[in-house]
Design an enzyme around this catalytic site. Sequence first.
Site, mmCIF file in Angstrom:
data_model
loop_
_atom_site.group_PDB
_atom_site.id
_atom_site.type_symbol
_atom_site.label_atom_id
_atom_site.label_comp_id
_atom_site.label_asym_id
_atom_site.label_seq_id
_atom_site.Cartn_x
_atom_site.Cartn_y
_atom_site.Cartn_z
ATOM 1 N N HIS A 72 0.836 -1.203 0.000
ATOM 2 C CA HIS A 72 0.000 0.000 0.000
ATOM 3 C C HIS A 72 0.868 1.250 0.000
ATOM 4 C CE1 HIS A 72 0.581 0.636 4.387
ATOM 5 N NE2 HIS A 72 0.443 -0.670 4.511
ATOM 6 N N ASP A 74 -0.375 4.276 1.080
ATOM 7 C CA ASP A 74 -0.789 5.228 2.120
ATOM 8 C C ASP A 74 -0.082 4.922 3.435
ATOM 9 O OD1 ASP A 74 -2.447 2.848 2.154
ATOM 10 O OD2 ASP A 74 -3.763 3.829 3.589
ATOM 11 N N ASP A 104 6.367 0.723 7.083
ATOM 12 C CA ASP A 104 5.001 0.311 6.702
ATOM 13 C C ASP A 104 4.448 1.277 5.675
ATOM 14 O OD1 ASP A 104 2.479 -0.783 6.620
ATOM 15 O OD2 ASP A 104 1.892 -0.113 8.603
ATOM 16 N N GLU A 136 -5.186 1.467 2.534
ATOM 17 C CA GLU A 136 -5.060 0.225 3.295
ATOM 18 C C GLU A 136 -5.245 0.498 4.772
ATOM 19 O OE1 GLU A 136 -3.152 -2.995 5.645
ATOM 20 O OE2 GLU A 136 -2.676 -0.873 5.627
ATOM 21 N N GLU A 137 -4.681 1.618 5.225
ATOM 22 C CA GLU A 137 -4.651 1.913 6.666
ATOM 23 C C GLU A 137 -6.026 2.287 7.222
ATOM 24 O OE1 GLU A 137 -2.286 1.123 8.433
ATOM 25 O OE2 GLU A 137 -0.356 1.418 7.442
ATOM 26 N N GLU A 164 4.128 -6.435 3.648
ATOM 27 C CA GLU A 164 3.997 -5.800 4.970
ATOM 28 C C GLU A 164 5.175 -6.212 5.849
ATOM 29 O OE1 GLU A 164 1.757 -3.796 6.511
ATOM 30 O OE2 GLU A 164 0.251 -3.609 4.926
HETATM 31 ZN ZN LIG Z 1 0.878 -1.681 6.283
#
Ligand SMILES: [Zn+2]
Length: 385
Positions: A72, A74, A104, A136-137, A164
């Site tokens: 991701h 974001d 992350d 995603e977050e 991840e």
């Molecule tokens: Zn993540």
Amino acid sequence: MASQSTIDLLGRLLAFDTTSRNSNLALIAEVEAYLDGLGVPHERVTDVCGEKANLYATIGPADRPGIVLSGHTDVVPVDGQTWSSDPFALLRRDGRIYGRGACDMKGFLAVCLALAPEMVKADLKIPIHFAFSYDEEVGCLGVRGLLEALAARPVKPLGCIVGEPTDMQVVIGHKAKRSLAAVARGAGGHSSRAPEFVNAVEHAARLVTAVTEIGARLAASGGRDELYDVPFSTAHVGVFHGGTALNIVPDEATLEFEFRVLPEEDAEALVAEARGVAAGIEAEMKARDPRTSLEVRIKSEFPGLSTDPSADIVTLAKRLAGRNDHAKVAYGTEAGLFVEMAGIPTVICGPGSIGEAHKPDEFVTEAQLAACEAFVRRLIAHCSA
Ligand SMILES: [Zn+2]
């Protein structure tokens, strides 16, 4: 240590403030320009407003099933956090790279992009895809549009590796999640006449107690999987608001709660149980005043991941990571959606520790980035053999 091109690309990615509430299009455009320079074809799958986009790129023969490297774009907010340096500028110090998203998970994206020139030069028989998502977050929202598109295609990927942060461990399972919000609307008035009114806080508190009791039951007698650090499904109330002054019977109370459920257990049954409890409380409220209510709604949800340890993608990921063990993690990822929505066997394996994610002074070590580079180089060799 990590290669200079990984560091450079990570610096470029960190410079975009892609906190989930912002557009990620500037970052996507930067990645597209980079891929254009390599002659790599790519496409966007945008959200309904056109403010955010997933990017999907293919290196190698597009008419054959390939391996997806997914991450991701974001990041979580830095609001309220005290950082020692600018969170949106790369800081390299003592073998660590600092910045919001370094761990992350822009570190993984940077490694993928840094090795794209080697993928282009290799004679790939199996294509390698990049799937870079948004939002995603905030509940794994963005990737769903991309997965709908992939699911409809005649040629589907062989497997997916979600990068991840796992310290480059091969992760084959994570829990499902259901986030819920409830609003109790009572009937307020002066507290000296409290029995004449319907107290929203007191009724909402009964739902809190019910969620706590469900959690206690899951811990005592629910399914167990010792590969998780919390080896059972959990329930948790994280937000409770209500009331304005002691001498007023409160007319509104709100709460937010969640279930984190082993993938082998029934998350929907837990949601239905909570809704059933709320309906019972609401019936009592309405019996006293028909204008009152207790509403429960889903805030966000994603499925769990439970990939067979003997699946080809697990065997491949272990070979690429140079290890034979696998793990399961408590936090959620997009991995379960790749399986559920597109039928793509998926594992999680990426650089950095989840313990560093979402914190001030977030960092990834150069050693982890280098281990991820070695992993992706072995993937290139595998795909060109
Ligand atoms: Zn993540």
